[in-house]
Design an enzyme around this catalytic site. Sequence first.
Site, PDB file in Angstrom:
ATOM      1  N   ILE A  80      82.536  73.424  49.998  1.00  0.00           N
ATOM      2  CA  ILE A  80      81.262  74.404  49.146  1.00  0.00           C
ATOM      3  C   ILE A  80      81.663  74.003  47.762  1.00  0.00           C
ATOM      4  O   ILE A  80      82.372  74.613  47.313  1.00  0.00           O
ATOM      5  CB  ILE A  80      81.352  75.674  49.647  1.00  0.00           C
ATOM      6  CG1 ILE A  80      81.260  75.772  51.144  1.00  0.00           C
ATOM      7  CG2 ILE A  80      80.059  76.163  49.140  1.00  0.00           C
ATOM      8  CD1 ILE A  80      80.195  74.828  51.829  1.00  0.00           C
ATOM      9  N   LYS A  81      80.505  73.323  46.926  1.00  0.00           N
ATOM     10  CA  LYS A  81      80.558  73.306  45.632  1.00  0.00           C
ATOM     11  C   LYS A  81      79.936  74.483  45.054  1.00  0.00           C
ATOM     12  O   LYS A  81      78.590  74.766  45.425  1.00  0.00           O
ATOM     13  CB  LYS A  81      79.915  72.186  45.214  1.00  0.00           C
ATOM     14  CG  LYS A  81      80.591  71.307  43.989  1.00  0.00           C
ATOM     15  CD  LYS A  81      79.831  69.931  43.964  1.00  0.00           C
ATOM     16  CE  LYS A  81      80.209  69.211  42.736  1.00  0.00           C
ATOM     17  NZ  LYS A  81      79.398  68.043  42.539  1.00  0.00           N
ATOM     18  N   ILE A  82      80.695  75.367  44.148  1.00  0.00           N
ATOM     19  CA  ILE A  82      80.027  76.445  43.521  1.00  0.00           C
ATOM     20  C   ILE A  82      80.216  76.472  41.900  1.00  0.00           C
ATOM     21  O   ILE A  82      81.248  76.209  41.282  1.00  0.00           O
ATOM     22  CB  ILE A  82      80.824  77.539  44.078  1.00  0.00           C
ATOM     23  CG1 ILE A  82      80.843  77.735  45.710  1.00  0.00           C
ATOM     24  CG2 ILE A  82      80.505  79.089  43.605  1.00  0.00           C
ATOM     25  CD1 ILE A  82      80.717  79.185  46.499  1.00  0.00           C
TER      26      ILE A  82
END
Length: 219
Positions: A80-82
């Site tokens: 998950i890119k945050i």
Amino acid sequence: MKLYLDTANVEEIRDLAWLIDGVTTNPTLVAREGRPFMEALTEICQIVSGPVSAEVVALDTQGMVREARELAQVAKNVVIKIPLTEPGLQAVQKLQSQGIPTNVTLVFSANQALLAAKCGASYVSPFVGRIDDAGGDGMAVVQEILTVYENYGFQTEVIVASVRHPRHVVEAALLGAPIATVPYDVLKKLFAHPLTEAGIARFLKDWEKVPSKSKPGQG
Ligand code: E4P
């Protein structure tokens, strides 16, 4: 050194699947493909067994965590890119405690990378090209991050991102960065050198002078 492909294009990913160690996407790259995001992500995760980064777009922690859980269900290799914001890092902490890997993106300083590591990010993505574009020194930032992580034994892995040309890849490798994520056209350029082309042409020309009966594959 691991090489990821920075694209959401499945043809590009298929072409280089034999070589790459992972894939990173972002909302801009996904929009360029003009197809449903979850469908594209599912297909990418079927092609590549390494980590595939997919970005959340919510700006609040709860919304990010909600999106992250949905994305994480697509496949085991989804990361998950945050974005590096306060709510973003709170989401990273929550996801880490739930065993969901994260890639903290839009990182432009060693202090940001330090915070991401303290919050348990699996990966951090400094954007070297955008730092260079703004008149800074992207690779100097990568060097600082690597030193800070080494000083404290952080396990967070650095993904050199926003790579614009082959030299960025060499510089990342010289610094010992564990990963670079590279656009398709730049990765293709890594294979090429004019002297390799010229050398092959010369060898083939000279090979014509060798008696054909003595060549492999001639009988
Ligand atoms: C990284 O994960 C990003 O997808 C990407 O490298 C951004 O690159 P750009 O600055 O060329 O858009």
